[in-house]
Write an enzyme that holds these catalytic residues in place. Sequence first.
Site, PDB file in Angstrom:
ATOM      1  N   GLY A 156       0.815  -1.196   0.000  1.00  0.00           N
ATOM      2  CA  GLY A 156       0.000   0.000   0.000  1.00  0.00           C
ATOM      3  C   GLY A 156       0.855   1.253   0.000  1.00  0.00           C
ATOM      4  N   CYS A 157       0.224   2.388  -0.305  1.00  0.00           N
ATOM      5  CA  CYS A 157       0.966   3.653  -0.408  1.00  0.00           C
ATOM      6  C   CYS A 157       1.459   4.139   0.947  1.00  0.00           C
ATOM      7  CB  CYS A 157       0.110   4.714  -1.095  1.00  0.00           C
ATOM      8  SG  CYS A 157      -1.540   4.920  -0.383  1.00  0.00           S
ATOM      9  N   PHE A 158       0.573   4.143   1.948  1.00  0.00           N
ATOM     10  CA  PHE A 158       1.004   4.538   3.290  1.00  0.00           C
ATOM     11  C   PHE A 158       2.086   3.603   3.800  1.00  0.00           C
ATOM     12  CE2 PHE A 158      -3.280   6.673   4.064  1.00  0.00           C
ATOM     13  CZ  PHE A 158      -2.745   7.943   4.167  1.00  0.00           C
TER      14      PHE A 158
END
Length: 369
Positions: A156-158
């Site tokens: 994921g991006c986070f």
Amino acid sequence: MIRAGVVGATGYAGAEIAALLMGHPQAELVWAGSRSFAGHPLSEVYGNLRGISGLVCIDDDTETLRRDILRLAEDVDVIFTATPQGASSSLVTEELLEKVKVIDLSADFRFADTGVYEQWYGIRHGAPTLVKQAVYGLSELMREEIRHTRLLANPGCFTTCAILTVYPLIKEGLVDPNTLIIDALSGVSGAGRGAKIASLFCEVNENVKAYGVTSHRHTPEIEEQLGKAAGRALTLQFTPHLVPMNRGILVTGYAELAAADGSGLCGAAAARAGVLPQEETLRAVYEKYYGGEHFIRLLPGDDLPETRFVEGSNDVDINFRIDSRTGRVVMLGALDNLVKGAAGQAVQNMNIMFGLPESSGLELVPRFP
């Protein structure tokens, strides 16, 4: 040439993958799927692709794909699945993996324990027997495993930003992982392209808000990967915030430093005893892990990461500060959530999986202003 197909090519991440593949010197986008825009040219959906792509979107409704995916796999070497949670695990089978490599941008194959996935996402996993062969695709940290897999779980991006920012100090035992707190700011594209009231201009503009407080789904993903680095399970506090910009993630992590003399003191106690590790020690650790990395930029001195200086690139900017008063270290990282946080890392992982230079198709200069 690597032949690629993209499921979900008209979402933000899928469209970013498509665009990157069109500029890739050793890859070719063969087909692009869309449930909402089936039969429409991709360049009609995204005007930035006018004159660049003549592809017409095929129908990738889940039921249609279940019927057609093996036939579509005959035309490509890799399939990117930029789909909502639950869709990929209903499509990926052993038979499919015998034909083609799969890079999944959803959370379906990110967790070693499907029970954790089902608890946090509220979805029954569709392919639990395949989870063990999936590799978590944080390119800089899992390179050797990525080379040999046929099923890759793109982070994921986070999580990409958070893990890369704090990993070296966790791995080397320079902080107490139980004291780790991570705050993160994200642009609106992180919520996807679907129409949602919370993403409307008047809801987002001139506003900053926290969301998913104590319950964001990237929390267990960060915990699992950093727990591996620490050599034990850990629990952390993660709070994301939505800010009124298109792209970008800025992560700020806080943790108590461990005493440099091995006394077992941490944080303020180590600060009072005058046994905190020095900046040079921490910087040497970051250099050890990232000094030779193409896409990680360790910022010098007082320079701190800013989202505007990584926008449109596959770069991650990282730096830190020691707070000698509290005995904590503040770790900061910034990336573009659609590139390194999604599509760019997916293409980087494709490059690794097929033995290409990691930077192939990703020599993207951050755009500014």
